[in-house]
Design an enzyme around this catalytic site. Sequence first.
Site: not given
Lengths: 273, 273
Positions: B189, B76, B13-14, B187, B155
């Site tokens: 997240h 990702c 993943d990124s 995505c 985040e």
Amino acid sequence: MNSEKNAPIGVFDSGVGGLTVAREIMRNLPDERIVYFGDTARVPYGSKSKATVLRYSRQIVRFLKTQKVKAIVVACNTASALALDTIEEEIDLPILGVVRPGASVAVQATHNKKIGVIATESTIHSNLYQTLIQREDPEITVYGKACPLFVPLVEEGWTKDSITVEVAKRYLAELLEKDIDTLIMGCTHYPLLRTLLRRILGEQVTLVNPAYETSQALKRMLEELGLENDTHCPAGEKYQFYASDTVEKFNAFANSILPYDIKTTKQIPIEEY
Amino acid sequence: MNSEKNAPIGVFDSGVGGLTVAREIMRNLPDERIVYFGDTARVPYGSKSKATVLRYSRQIVRFLKTQKVKAIVVACNTASALALDTIEEEIDLPILGVVRPGASVAVQATHNKKIGVIATESTIHSNLYQTLIQREDPEITVYGKACPLFVPLVEEGWTKDSITVEVAKRYLAELLEKDIDTLIMGCTHYPLLRTLLRRILGEQVTLVNPAYETSQALKRMLEELGLENDTHCPAGEKYQFYASDTVEKFNAFANSILPYDIKTTKQIPIEEY
């Protein structure tokens, strides 16, 4: 040292935010040429480690040296806070960051000796604003606050939005409780929120924009070194732009904040420097 | 092809978001070993170009091959949307992204043939979810919406915050106006915002989490290829974590979402692969 007075100034940032610094240099040192580099393939720096930001900054400095710059401006607060000290010792060119000029002006501006700093997480954790301010006046107390949502809010274009007002109120609440009379906008995107911040802070708090202060410090540095450009540069060659990612988005943002159209940005493989 | 059944699965993943995919693989394929790589020195990918995301993904695939993985999961969404097609043709390992499994389940879930996709800017611009969905059922209409503030809000830890509710209402308004009955959280997240999204969407809209669907697709793929692990792996060796930036923040996030403590993450210089 490249003593060619008509060589360009190298200006770099993690992305497009540093264009606010380039803009101040264009305004206040209109005779100087600029080579701007934005590290758009690795942006942002503000959440990354000191070691990584230093590695990236060194690569960029090596690239700027291939462009025969006479001086370098680190237009990124995070790179100024995490990498400048080390790089200064490594290179033979005059180099200037945005943190020191911002800190100095804040020291002059404060009356009650309470200064706030808003910046990225990495800049706040570096404590550099506090260190530099207290070196000039140990009686000043510095209150730092990381504001990680401000950059994405600016990039979303919500610079006057009610949601951004709510976020800013949340971030600024603890600084206002501390009765600060001066606030440093310690990230290049934040001056784009100036109007909104002003509304929340009221007229009592002095807002310090390190971008403007840096252009003034650069002017003094070039004068002291006798490095001011004294030749005329044709408009089309005066400003050169480079980025590490493809250039369409870079140009769009640049065209929204610079007083003329950019079309000639070039992409370069910064990892190879 | 590395036909070692007891070789690990490579997951990348990124940054840390793909840990939500790794978590689903741990839950649903408890016998499999995992080598996870998070590109924390260059995160995020969602605002970057196809060429850059492809270059980064190729470097990561080369690194994972040095770890002797038997298969790769692109955890990702942005890399799945921008790089997977090309990489699939270049490597001799089974490889799977998160976009296709998510798209397939959404096709099965929709009744009114109106599907929404929320994702990064680059994933939305790739139109891949729309392409894959309409390949399965051309009568379905797909409405995409880039939500660039969701990752920084997660985040920041504001997953249940009133500000995040306001942002989500803004982003989802146009999808709800289109009367979607299915929404893909495109995505890694976003599943961390599931409760909040559910509250805004109501009970009528099916939420698709590609992380879970990907673990199921991986299971089917390993079965078809006869690559399921049939040996016991000591707990301490089962999961290996790598990141391109320093590991403290990676570990902190990982420990907040994985059911056990990570301590052994290693940093690797991904630019050199």
